[in-house]
Motif scaffolding. Structure first.
Motif, short mmCIF file in Angstrom:
data_model
loop_
_atom_site.label_atom_id
_atom_site.label_comp_id
_atom_site.label_asym_id
_atom_site.label_seq_id
_atom_site.Cartn_x
_atom_site.Cartn_y
_atom_site.Cartn_z
N UNK A 119 -7.61 47.09 1.80
CA UNK A 119 -7.24 45.90 2.58
C UNK A 119 -7.35 46.18 4.07
N UNK A 120 -6.91 47.40 4.46
CA UNK A 120 -7.01 47.71 5.89
C UNK A 120 -8.46 47.91 6.32
N UNK A 154 -5.50 50.18 -2.89
CA UNK A 154 -5.61 48.78 -2.50
C UNK A 154 -5.23 48.59 -1.05
N UNK A 155 -4.20 49.30 -0.60
CA UNK A 155 -3.79 49.19 0.81
C UNK A 155 -4.89 49.67 1.73
N UNK A 207 -10.89 46.09 5.15
CA UNK A 207 -11.33 44.71 5.35
C UNK A 207 -10.86 44.21 6.71
N UNK A 208 -9.61 44.54 7.04
CA UNK A 208 -9.07 44.11 8.34
C UNK A 208 -9.86 44.74 9.48
N UNK A 252 -6.75 41.33 -3.66
CA UNK A 252 -6.11 42.65 -3.65
C UNK A 252 -4.60 42.52 -3.59
N UNK A 309 -9.15 40.23 0.19
CA UNK A 309 -7.81 40.72 0.52
C UNK A 309 -6.74 39.96 -0.25
N UNK A 356 -16.18 36.75 7.07
CA UNK A 356 -14.72 36.79 7.23
C UNK A 356 -14.05 36.14 6.02
N UNK A 367 -13.05 42.88 9.85
CA UNK A 367 -12.77 41.61 10.49
C UNK A 367 -12.53 41.79 11.97
N UNK A 374 -11.50 37.88 3.49
CA UNK A 374 -10.14 37.38 3.36
C UNK A 374 -9.83 37.05 1.90
#
Lengths: 217, 75, 225
Positions: free
Chosen positions: B54-55, B50-51, B57-58, B31, B28, B21, B61, B25
């Motif tokens: 990032x999503x 990049x968006x 990665x979310x 990014x 992110x 995690x 998580x 993070x």
């Protein structure tokens, strides 16, 4: 503990091994690892009402009396908080994407007449606003043959940069940032990006602003 | 098949998940700051990739969070 | 490191001579340097020389931790209830009021509750706590159950106490006469307070009158939990 056999008689003589060299630990000198290590129990605490943990209210697992379990709960909550942070970062990304979409939609670069060329003194500067009335810009003429215009917004925290034509730099007074006058690139201080350059055009002796050129470095 | 883990095992699993995690993070965060720089600099080509990253990665998580709740259920 | 499971703490109040050696030794412990955590209680000083050393009993159901609003009182895996954790303790004194044995104390100057932790720096490496090392009459004893049974053949360890509706099991044992051990479900502490046994009872009326019966009534009878 207490039985009827003679070996269990509490009045039997003292344990002959007490305080003998092999058993110093019992009187306080041997390290504990001589003995079998204590098993680390899952939960040593019995709730006050004595019922098993499955029947206890949910908060009891979140506020344990046992220190090892408390460590676990602390780290678990930290992980949950980090995932919340992850969500915040993702939302930030989405916000940037939305802003960029909005910016592209309303992107328009009208032509704006700034001044006639002979109105700009060599070594002087003229202020104007482009493309919106609040976007302060500055037109400088460091040499006879060079006219150049930048947005006055510092790329660090948007303070207004001031031209220092004799030194060939733009100076940001907020955090002592400096930009090169001819290229707009950062020279010193916190800013990392170059100033936005205003694209100029010469229409019959008058200077027009026709576009904004943003740069990442 | 699910085996109930002891607290010590759960602690180790949690430490591993926490490492993942934290890594995601930090990625992110990088990014976000890089994309912000690109956006302010007028470079829009990296914003959507990049968006999406990032999503992703979310999403990872969130999967770990779901597993954490499962882990807590097997007591 | 943890306290070895086979080493137990035994308190034998009948052997206490009130010499205060434990009180002095307790200040030398490194977990609470300079402050004595043991309480030496006088019982009816006017009539008796009886003294009782009170250390933390390390309950299986620590009431102090149950009532802590700041979640500051924790037990280590070996069953030792530690002093309040400094980052969390708000020095509210709930634990002081709640502990049935009267062990925790709030130190206003340093804003923290501190209590006997069985000299955790020593017991966690298999050594005796400070008080048990110095007690000349061995009223405070730290050793195995076999040892205490060999040394005190006429006493038996007891670790269940009843306070009204609350029953508490402790890690620390109290030595009581062997004949009284195993009678009933633990030692009824609050019951002893209510009955005013024998000559010590303050007589308010003649036996058998209404007032006497009122005293014998359980004041918590109507409260159901």
């Amino acid at each position: 503990m207490s039985g009827d056999g003679p070996e269990d008689d509490p009045r039997s003589p003292l344990d002959p091994l007490l305080d003998t060299p092999r058993r110093e630990g019992l009187t306080g000198t041997a390290p504990a690892d001589r003995y079998k290590p204590v098993a680390d129990p899952e939960l040593v605490t019995t709730p006050p009402d004595g019922r098993p943990m499955e029947l206890q209210p949910a908060w009891r697992t979140d506020f344990p009396v046992d220190w090892p379990q408390d460590h676990y709960v602390e780290r678990r909550d930290f992980m949950k908080f980090m995932i919340l942070t992850s969500l915040a970062f993702a939302v930030g990304q989405a916000w940037i994407a939305a802003m960029s979409w909005l910016r592209r939609r309303r992107d328009r670069h009208p032509e704006l007449r700034i001044a006639r060329i002979d109105e700009v003194p060599v070594g002087g500067a003229i202020e104007f606003a482009y493309p919106e009335p609040h976007d302060a810009c500055v037109l400088v003429r460091p040499r006879e043959d060079l006219l150049i215009a930048y947005s006055q917004r510092c790329t660090h925290l948007s303070c207004a940069v001031r031209p220092q034509v004799d030194r060939g730099v733009f100076h940001c007074p907020c955090h002592e940032g400096r930009f090169d006058m001819e290229t707009g690139r950062p020279l010193a201080g916190p800013p990392r990006r170059a100033l936005s350059r205003i694209v100029l055009a010469n229409r019959g002796g008058a200077i027009y602003a026709v576009g904004v050129e943003e740069r990442t470095i | 098949m699910r085996r109930p883990f002891s607290r010590k095992q759960r602690g180790t699993i949690l430490a591993g998940m926490l490492a993942f995690v934290m890594l995601l993070v930090v990625l992110q965060l990088w990014l976000l700051s890089a994309t912000m720089n690109a956006y302010l600099g007028g470079d829009e080509s990296v914003i959507w990739p990049a968006t999406v990253a990032s999503f992703l990665c979310l999403l990872l998580n969130g999967g770990l969070l779901r597993y954490l709740y499962k882990l807590d259920g097997t007591r | 490191m943890a306290k070895p499971d086979h080493l137990q703490f035994f308190i034998d109040p009948g052997r206490c001579i009130g010499c205060q050696a434990c009180v002095q030794a307790c200040t030398e412990c490194d977990t609470h340097r300079g402050t004595s955590m043991i309480h030496l209680e006088f019982i009816e000083r006017g009539r008796s020389v009886q003294t009782v050393p009170v250390v933390c009993m390390h309950c299986e159901q620590p009431t102090c931790a149950e009532v802590c609003p700041a979640d500051a009182i924790k037990r280590t895996g070996d069953g030792i209830v530690q002093s309040a954790r400094k980052p969390r303790c708000i020095a509210c004194g709930n634990c002081v009021l709640a502990c049935p044995f009267g062990v925790p104390e709030v130190y206003e100057d340093r804003q923290i509750m501190m209590k006997c932790d069985m000299c955790y720096d020593r017991t966690s490496v298999g050594k005796k706590p400070m008080c048990a090392t110095v007690c000349p009459s061995q009223a405070l004893f730290f050793g195995t159950l076999e040892q205490i049974e060999q040394l005190r053949p006429r006493s038996a360890p007891l670790n269940r106490f009843r306070f009204g509706a609350q029953t508490i099991t402790t890690r620390v044992h109290i030595m009581i006469p062997r004949g009284d051990a195993g009678r009933g479900d633990g030692l009824d502490v609050s019951g002893a307070l209510q009955k005013h046994p024998g000559s010590r009872a303050p007589r308010t009326s003649q036996p058998g009158t209404v007032a006497d019966r009122a005293v014998e009534q359980d004041p918590f009878e109507e409260i159901s939990l």
